[in-house]
Write a protein that holds these residues in place. Sequence first.
Motif, short mmCIF file in Angstrom:
data_model
loop_
_atom_site.label_atom_id
_atom_site.label_comp_id
_atom_site.label_asym_id
_atom_site.label_seq_id
_atom_site.Cartn_x
_atom_site.Cartn_y
_atom_site.Cartn_z
N PRO A 9 -13.65 -7.53 44.43
CA PRO A 9 -13.47 -6.64 44.58
C PRO A 9 -13.18 -6.15 43.43
CG PRO A 9 -11.64 -7.28 46.14
CD PRO A 9 -12.46 -8.96 45.17
N TYR A 10 -12.17 -6.99 42.19
CA TYR A 10 -11.84 -6.52 41.05
C TYR A 10 -12.41 -7.03 39.61
CZ TYR A 10 -8.09 -4.10 43.84
OH TYR A 10 -7.98 -3.17 45.05
N GLN A 11 -12.93 -6.24 38.60
CA GLN A 11 -13.30 -6.82 38.08
C GLN A 11 -12.49 -6.75 36.41
OE1 GLN A 11 -17.70 -6.76 37.16
NE2 GLN A 11 -17.89 -8.92 35.76
N MET A 12 -11.94 -7.16 36.04
CA MET A 12 -11.12 -6.91 34.87
C MET A 12 -12.70 -6.93 33.92
SD MET A 12 -9.88 -7.69 30.62
CE MET A 12 -10.08 -9.32 31.05
N ILE A 13 -12.41 -5.62 33.00
CA ILE A 13 -13.97 -5.18 32.09
C ILE A 13 -13.15 -4.53 30.33
CG2 ILE A 13 -15.70 -3.61 31.20
CD1 ILE A 13 -16.23 -4.35 34.43
N ILE A 14 -13.47 -5.67 29.98
CA ILE A 14 -13.16 -4.35 28.40
C ILE A 14 -14.88 -3.78 27.96
CG2 ILE A 14 -12.78 -4.97 25.65
CD1 ILE A 14 -11.46 -7.35 26.81
N SER A 15 -14.59 -2.80 27.98
CA SER A 15 -15.74 -1.89 27.93
C SER A 15 -16.30 -2.04 26.15
CB SER A 15 -15.34 -0.75 27.97
OG SER A 15 -14.09 0.28 27.18
N LYS A 16 -15.49 -2.05 25.44
CA LYS A 16 -15.71 -2.38 24.00
C LYS A 16 -16.07 -4.12 23.46
CE LYS A 16 -13.37 1.95 22.74
NZ LYS A 16 -11.66 2.50 21.99
#
Length: 175
Positions: free
Chosen positions: A150-157
Amino acid sequence: MKTKQNKWIVMIIMGLAVVLVITGRLNRDVAATKAKLNEEAVFIVMESGQEAASWHMGEIQAMGESDFEANLKTNGKEPIPYSYTGVLLKTIIEESGLDLSDAKGVVVTAADGYAVTVTMEKLMADDNVYLAYMREGQLIGTREEGGKGPYQMIISKDKFSQYWCKYALSVDVQK
């Protein structure tokens, strides 16, 4: 002859209508179950291997969710921009009462054992490292449901999506 055909057509249409009603009710129940499972999803915050806090999705959302854009690039394909909703990971860590001033980095671990180390530079950058739970307005969903959460760690840059972590379960602040 035409009367028999008309009766068959009406019966088929009625049968399809019954199937649609039943399918709609089943989908409603599945959607409610999915929302409950995602709401009960726990994310654990640790410091040097010791649990400091654990948060349910509703608690994380209350920390100040944000919508953000990130490009997902997979298997040699062109990047695809998506809209995500989540909370900055540094906010979740700070809400857990941990001081990041002397941290060396954080390790995000997934349900499948995958782990990603995130540098403090990336973590502390504005609008960069998120714990996301929605994509394009829909819950990311659990692995069992075919989702990446249910969670996803995302580095937007992160231009190539190389340091993302799907099925994220915990973050460990390294001192």
